[in-house]
Design an enzyme around this catalytic site. Structure first.
Site, PDB file in Angstrom:
ATOM      1  N   PRO A 269      -7.480   7.310  -4.608  1.00 57.83           N
ATOM      2  CA  PRO A 269      -8.863   6.819  -4.641  1.00 57.83           C
ATOM      3  C   PRO A 269      -9.379   6.545  -3.232  1.00 57.83           C
ATOM      4  O   PRO A 269      -8.615   6.147  -2.348  1.00 57.83           O
ATOM      5  CB  PRO A 269      -8.765   5.515  -5.444  1.00 57.83           C
ATOM      6  CG  PRO A 269      -7.484   5.632  -6.213  1.00 57.83           C
ATOM      7  CD  PRO A 269      -6.564   6.429  -5.347  1.00 57.83           C
TER       8      PRO A 269
ATOM      9  N   GLU B 274       2.741  13.959   3.418  1.00 59.33           N
ATOM     10  CA  GLU B 274       1.552  13.213   3.025  1.00 59.33           C
ATOM     11  C   GLU B 274       1.089  12.199   4.071  1.00 59.33           C
ATOM     12  O   GLU B 274       0.002  11.623   3.942  1.00 59.33           O
ATOM     13  CB  GLU B 274       1.823  12.511   1.691  1.00 59.33           C
ATOM     14  CG  GLU B 274       2.095  13.489   0.558  1.00 59.33           C
ATOM     15  CD  GLU B 274       2.788  12.872  -0.652  1.00 59.33           C
ATOM     16  OE1 GLU B 274       2.746  11.622  -0.784  1.00 59.33           O
ATOM     17  OE2 GLU B 274       3.378  13.627  -1.457  1.00 59.33           O
TER      18      GLU B 274
ATOM     19  N   ASN C 243      -3.992   8.408   4.527  1.00 59.19           N
ATOM     20  CA  ASN C 243      -2.807   7.822   5.166  1.00 59.19           C
ATOM     21  C   ASN C 243      -2.825   7.895   6.689  1.00 59.19           C
ATOM     22  O   ASN C 243      -2.232   7.042   7.365  1.00 59.19           O
ATOM     23  CB  ASN C 243      -1.541   8.517   4.658  1.00 59.19           C
ATOM     24  CG  ASN C 243      -1.334   8.328   3.172  1.00 59.19           C
ATOM     25  OD1 ASN C 243      -1.603   7.262   2.623  1.00 59.19           O
ATOM     26  ND2 ASN C 243      -0.851   9.370   2.499  1.00 59.19           N
TER      27      ASN C 243
ATOM     28  N   GLY D 122       3.500  10.943  -8.636  1.00 59.79           N
ATOM     29  CA  GLY D 122       4.505  10.012  -9.128  1.00 59.79           C
ATOM     30  C   GLY D 122       5.265   9.258  -8.060  1.00 59.79           C
ATOM     31  O   GLY D 122       5.224   9.586  -6.872  1.00 59.79           O
TER      32      GLY D 122
ATOM     33  N   VAL E  94       0.436   9.820  -5.930  1.00 60.17           N
ATOM     34  CA  VAL E  94       0.504  11.241  -5.571  1.00 60.17           C
ATOM     35  C   VAL E  94       1.736  11.854  -6.229  1.00 60.17           C
ATOM     36  O   VAL E  94       2.860  11.703  -5.746  1.00 60.17           O
ATOM     37  CB  VAL E  94       0.542  11.426  -4.038  1.00 60.17           C
ATOM     38  CG1 VAL E  94       0.574  12.903  -3.681  1.00 60.17           C
ATOM     39  CG2 VAL E  94      -0.658  10.739  -3.394  1.00 60.17           C
TER      40      VAL E  94
ATOM     41  N   HIS F 212      -6.099  -6.238  -2.828  1.00 58.89           N
ATOM     42  CA  HIS F 212      -6.952  -6.403  -1.651  1.00 58.89           C
ATOM     43  C   HIS F 212      -7.220  -7.872  -1.319  1.00 58.89           C
ATOM     44  O   HIS F 212      -8.098  -8.174  -0.538  1.00 58.89           O
ATOM     45  CB  HIS F 212      -8.273  -5.644  -1.842  1.00 58.89           C
ATOM     46  CG  HIS F 212      -8.132  -4.167  -1.712  1.00 58.89           C
ATOM     47  ND1 HIS F 212      -9.138  -3.272  -2.034  1.00 58.89           N
ATOM     48  CD2 HIS F 212      -7.089  -3.405  -1.294  1.00 58.89           C
ATOM     49  CE1 HIS F 212      -8.717  -2.038  -1.816  1.00 58.89           C
ATOM     50  NE2 HIS F 212      -7.477  -2.091  -1.363  1.00 58.89           N
ATOM     51  N   THR F 213      -6.420  -8.748  -1.905  1.00 57.22           N
ATOM     52  CA  THR F 213      -6.472 -10.153  -1.510  1.00 57.22           C
ATOM     53  C   THR F 213      -5.737 -10.377  -0.189  1.00 57.22           C
ATOM     54  O   THR F 213      -5.844 -11.429   0.425  1.00 57.22           O
ATOM     55  CB  THR F 213      -5.867 -11.061  -2.608  1.00 57.22           C
ATOM     56  OG1 THR F 213      -5.998 -12.424  -2.219  1.00 57.22           O
ATOM     57  CG2 THR F 213      -4.391 -10.755  -2.829  1.00 57.22           C
TER      58      THR F 213
ATOM     59  N   HIS G 230       0.357   4.263  -2.615  1.00 57.66           N
ATOM     60  CA  HIS G 230       0.043   5.615  -2.152  1.00 57.66           C
ATOM     61  C   HIS G 230       1.160   6.605  -2.480  1.00 57.66           C
ATOM     62  O   HIS G 230       0.911   7.806  -2.562  1.00 57.66           O
ATOM     63  CB  HIS G 230      -0.243   5.603  -0.652  1.00 57.66           C
ATOM     64  CG  HIS G 230      -1.632   5.152  -0.325  1.00 57.66           C
ATOM     65  ND1 HIS G 230      -2.388   5.699   0.690  1.00 57.66           N
ATOM     66  CD2 HIS G 230      -2.421   4.210  -0.909  1.00 57.66           C
ATOM     67  CE1 HIS G 230      -3.572   5.109   0.729  1.00 57.66           C
ATOM     68  NE2 HIS G 230      -3.610   4.201  -0.233  1.00 57.66           N
TER      69      HIS G 230
ATOM     70  N   ASP H 215      -3.354 -14.279  -3.508  1.00 58.75           N
ATOM     71  CA  ASP H 215      -3.913 -15.187  -4.499  1.00 58.75           C
ATOM     72  C   ASP H 215      -5.080 -14.497  -5.215  1.00 58.75           C
ATOM     73  O   ASP H 215      -5.240 -13.282  -5.091  1.00 58.75           O
ATOM     74  CB  ASP H 215      -4.358 -16.504  -3.844  1.00 58.75           C
ATOM     75  CG  ASP H 215      -5.349 -16.294  -2.704  1.00 58.75           C
ATOM     76  OD1 ASP H 215      -6.010 -15.222  -2.675  1.00 58.75           O
ATOM     77  OD2 ASP H 215      -5.476 -17.183  -1.842  1.00 58.75           O
TER      78      ASP H 215
ATOM     79  N   ARG I  73       0.826  -1.214   0.000  1.00 60.82           N
ATOM     80  CA  ARG I  73       0.000   0.000   0.000  1.00 60.82           C
ATOM     81  C   ARG I  73       0.862   1.268   0.000  1.00 60.82           C
ATOM     82  O   ARG I  73       0.506   2.271  -0.628  1.00 60.82           O
ATOM     83  CB  ARG I  73      -0.919  -0.027   1.221  1.00 60.82           C
ATOM     84  CG  ARG I  73      -1.961   1.088   1.274  1.00 60.82           C
ATOM     85  CD  ARG I  73      -2.970   0.802   2.383  1.00 60.82           C
ATOM     86  NE  ARG I  73      -4.026   1.821   2.464  1.00 60.82           N
ATOM     87  CZ  ARG I  73      -4.057   2.793   3.361  1.00 60.82           C
ATOM     88  NH1 ARG I  73      -3.080   2.915   4.263  1.00 60.82           N
ATOM     89  NH2 ARG I  73      -5.050   3.655   3.380  1.00 60.82           N
TER      90      ARG I  73
END
Length: 329
Positions: free
Chosen positions: A166, A89, A95, A73, A71, A196-197, A67, A257, A63
């Site tokens: 997002p 940030e 965050n 790049g 923002v 998000h697995t 993140h 997975d 993540r």
């Protein structure tokens, strides 16, 4: 037709130069091979140790890379601490009280500064750490080559983090627009959402689905009933449960997975922004595809990660190589 091999080679080379994005030309898969040959080993060993101590950290490290890149790049700006002259940030809404794993980056950077001082950028560390986190949580099929050579930015923007990242509360059209603005397409959106697995989400990010979906005073009717009951027990309808955690993928929460996609097909996505992928024909067909073919998910996920890691990179003489990832030199 002229079949002169020398001319054909020049034509092919010219076409390659014209068609290749300029960013990837400035990055190199062997960038640190001579200047920091133990880089991958140092990163993998540290990430492995961190995951052994805390399985949640794999998702947290992945993540951080996402993140950072979204923002302005992939420039390591997320890692900068606030100072009297810089508002970073880390305390932006997406965050604050959720971004974690900074100490792992610090450990890697400190080790690298001993092995190869002022050589490896914090932006490249984030990129490699994300790859290693997925590889260690998912196995041999979740491995991709990473072009390197990014340099670190010298500024950060809390407002940009608030605007460009997002949100789980946004409709799919808004999220798609944010991906498109970064040069990513619908396929990349579906693939990168597959991250998000693994990992967990705080209750406040999905609680409206459990008790007051779309201000109806009722749960989301599309949410699987058994999952709904389980989530309501984890996240009761009271303010003090907002920061409690639930797994994004309750089936295999620590394994990288394709279960994420199977969950969506079964109306068992945790975040509304994830389940929304089933409400659009294009994204739903991709979800169904990756739920059936795990190998293609692993292959295509790596390609989208490389694409994301090319967003707005600094190379050559731009930016700097930070000595400490938390502060500008």
């Amino acid at each position: 037709m002229d079949q002169n091999p020398h001319k054909l080679f020049l034509v092919a080379l010219f076409s390659l130069l014209i068609l290749s994005p300029p960013v990837s030309c400035q990055l190199d898969y062997k960038f640190y091979d001579s200047t920091c040959p133990n880089l991958t080993y140092i990163v993998r060993k540290t990430v492995w140790s961190a995951i052994a101590n805390d399985t949640r950290i794999a998702a947290s490290l992945l993540r951080l890379h996402f993140h950072d890149c979204f923002v302005n790049g992939c420039d390591g700006s997320l890692l900068l601490d606030d100072t009297t002259t810089l508002t970073g940030e880390k305390n932006a809404s997406p965050n604050k009280d959720s971004a974690r794993g900074f100490e792992v980056i610090d450990t890697i950077k400190a080790t690298l500064e001993k092995a190869c001082p002022l050589t490896v950028s914090c932006a490249d560390i984030l990129t490699l750490v994300a790859r290693e986190a997925v590889y260690l949580a998912g196995g041999q099929y979740f491995f991709w080559a990473v072009p390197l050579g990014r340099r670190d930015g010298t500024t950060a923007s809390q407002s940009a983090a608030n605007e460009q990242l997002p949100s789980p509360f946004e409709p799919l059209e808004n999220i798609t627009a944010k991906f498109t603005s970064k040069g990513l397409d619908i396929k990349d959106l579906v693939l990168l959402s597959g991250a998000h697995t693994i990992g967990f989400a705080q209750c406040f990010t999905f609680k409206p689905r459990l008790f007051d979906f779309a201000k109806s005073g009722k749960p989301d009717p599309t949410l699987d009933v058994s999952l709904l009951q389980n989530l309501q027990s984890i996240c009761p309808n009271q303010a003090d449960s907002d920061r409690k955690l639930a797994p994004l993928d309750p089936v295999t929460s620590d394994k990288f997975d394709n279960s994420y996609y199977t969950n969506l097909v079964n109306n068992s996505g945790l975040l509304q922004s994830d389940q929304a992928l089933m409400g659009n024909n294009k994204t739903a067909s991709l979800v169904a595809y990756y739920s059936k073919f795990p190998y293609y998910f692993s292959r295509d996920f790596g390609a989208s990660m490389v694409k994301m890691a090319n967003i707005g990179v600094l190379t050559g003489q731009s930016g700097e190589i930070r000595k400490n990832c938390r502060v500008v030199n």
